[in-house]
Design a protein around this motif. Structure first.
Motif: not given
Length: 379
Positions: A160-167, A345-354
């Motif tokens: 999941i962590a690897r897939e999350g990083g790719r996404l 863009t900043i909002f979306a990219v940052g929120r991906l982690a959460g």
């Protein structure tokens, strides 16, 4: 009302026997009037008469359905989470104050903290989309990635962590419209021709936006994940929700309002958008009556005499409310000369982690999210 008719947060909460979050929910539902404290604009005061009326109403028995209906709008949390919470006027991420995280971590570090993993790598991902719209490109990338993706329940935490990083990498490149590599904040900085300070402020903004309790897009991710879907499908739900003008699109409205103030058209702009509350322009926040700490972190790093910062203070005085993260993002974007779509863009990219953290937590719970409905005839 005279000054004795207005009470502070502690007094109002003590009378009602509720937490500050619940008091702010009452304000957002217009059950309690609030105004800025003339002696300290960072504090809010509440109408004593409204508090006493609400106290009387709350003493009557209420059906479980009524309680649930009220709680879902800025009320008490509807899900238990160990990821983030707003407490004592501060956002806490995995038990750490958001300011501390923003001072020391990259988005990749933040993702590792939120996902409970050692490290997160965001490898090079090529984007071939020809769509002109950044949101369209990102949605297209996630939709294409859904094909062949495995349900999260079938993956190990490491997978999941690897897939999350790719996404995270792919969505970032799709939003930017370029095949960038390296740390996420530097990808944004290079795309927008920023110097080191600008890149560092982008890093901080990404971390500040990495998670924020159960906001609409995060809730959408958790609902999707609860059904057993794949991670890209869950993120697709979140990004689609974030794209709404009352969520991720607020920063764009805030930027337009700032530009109108700079152009001397503030009154005409506000009149044209009279249907919007101050919150819809990026001012005030039901969870932060003393001001959004994420906004303060961003704004304290900007020169106060820049035209966008001056315009922000003008609007803040007009609304009688402090700027929240959306208005702060808009101001930062203008100060650094970023493109119009930069704030989203900043909002979306940052929120991906959460989002990914919440998807993981929801899958681990093994529960499906399925609220009940209460039928009501339309008038």
């Amino acid at each position: 009302m005279n000054s004795s008719d207005w009470i502070d947060t502690g007094t109002a909460c003590a009378l009602l026997g509720v937490k500050p979050q619940t008091l702010y929910a009452y304000v957002s539902r217009k059950l309690v009037r609030a105004q800025a404290d003339a002696a300290d604009a960072r504090r809010s005061l509440y109408a004593r008469a409204d508090v006493e009326t609400l106290l009387q109403q709350n003493h009557r028995p209420r059906a479980r359905a009524e309680v649930a209906e009220q709680a879902i709008r800025w009320g008490d949390p509807v899900l238990v989470t160990a990821i983030s919470e707003v407490r004592e006027g501060m956002l806490w991420l995995r038990g750490r104050p958001v300011d501390d995280c923003a001072n020391t971590l990259t988005l990749e570090d933040m993702a590792a903290l939120l996902w409970n993993t050692e490290t997160v790598a965001c490898p090079a991902i090529d984007i071939a989309s020809t769509l002109p719209d950044p949101i369209g490109r990102a949605l297209e990338f996630l939709a294409q990635t859904v094909t062949g993706a495995s349900p999260m329940q079938q993956l190990t935490p490491e997978e999941i962590a690897r897939e999350g990083g790719r996404l995270m990498s792919g969505v970032t490149n799709a939003l930017l419209g370029r095949n960038a590599t390296g740390p996420i904040h530097l990808r944004l900085g290079r795309a927008w021709a920023q110097e080191p300070q600008g890149c560092d402020d982008l890093r901080r903004a990404l971390v500040l936006l990495s998670d924020h309790e159960l906001n609409p897009s995060t809730f959408a991710v958790r609902i999707s994940a609860s059904t057993g879907t794949s991670l890209p499908a869950a993120l697709l739900s979140g990004l689609a929700t974030l794209s709404g003008p009352r969520h991720g699109g607020v920063a764009s409205v805030a930027r337009a309002a700032l530009q109108a103030a700079l152009d001397g058209n503030q009154q005409a702009f506000l009149t044209e958008h009279a249907d919007r509350s101050p919150y819809g322009f990026g001012f005030g926040h039901p969870l932060y009556p003393a001001g959004d700490p994420r906004a303060r972190h961003i704004l304290d790093r900007l020169a106060p005499d820049t035209p966008p910062a001056v315009a922000l203070r003008t609007l803040s005085r007009r609304f009688g409310l402090s700027p929240n993260i959306d208005a702060a993002l808009a101001t930062m974007s203008m100060v650094y000369g970023l493109p119009d779509e930069a704030a989203f863009t900043i909002f979306a990219v940052g929120r991906l982690a959460g989002w990914i953290a919440h998807a993981i937590e929801q899958v681990e719970s093994g529960e499906i999210i399925r609220p009940r409905a209460r039928y009501r005839e339309r008038s």
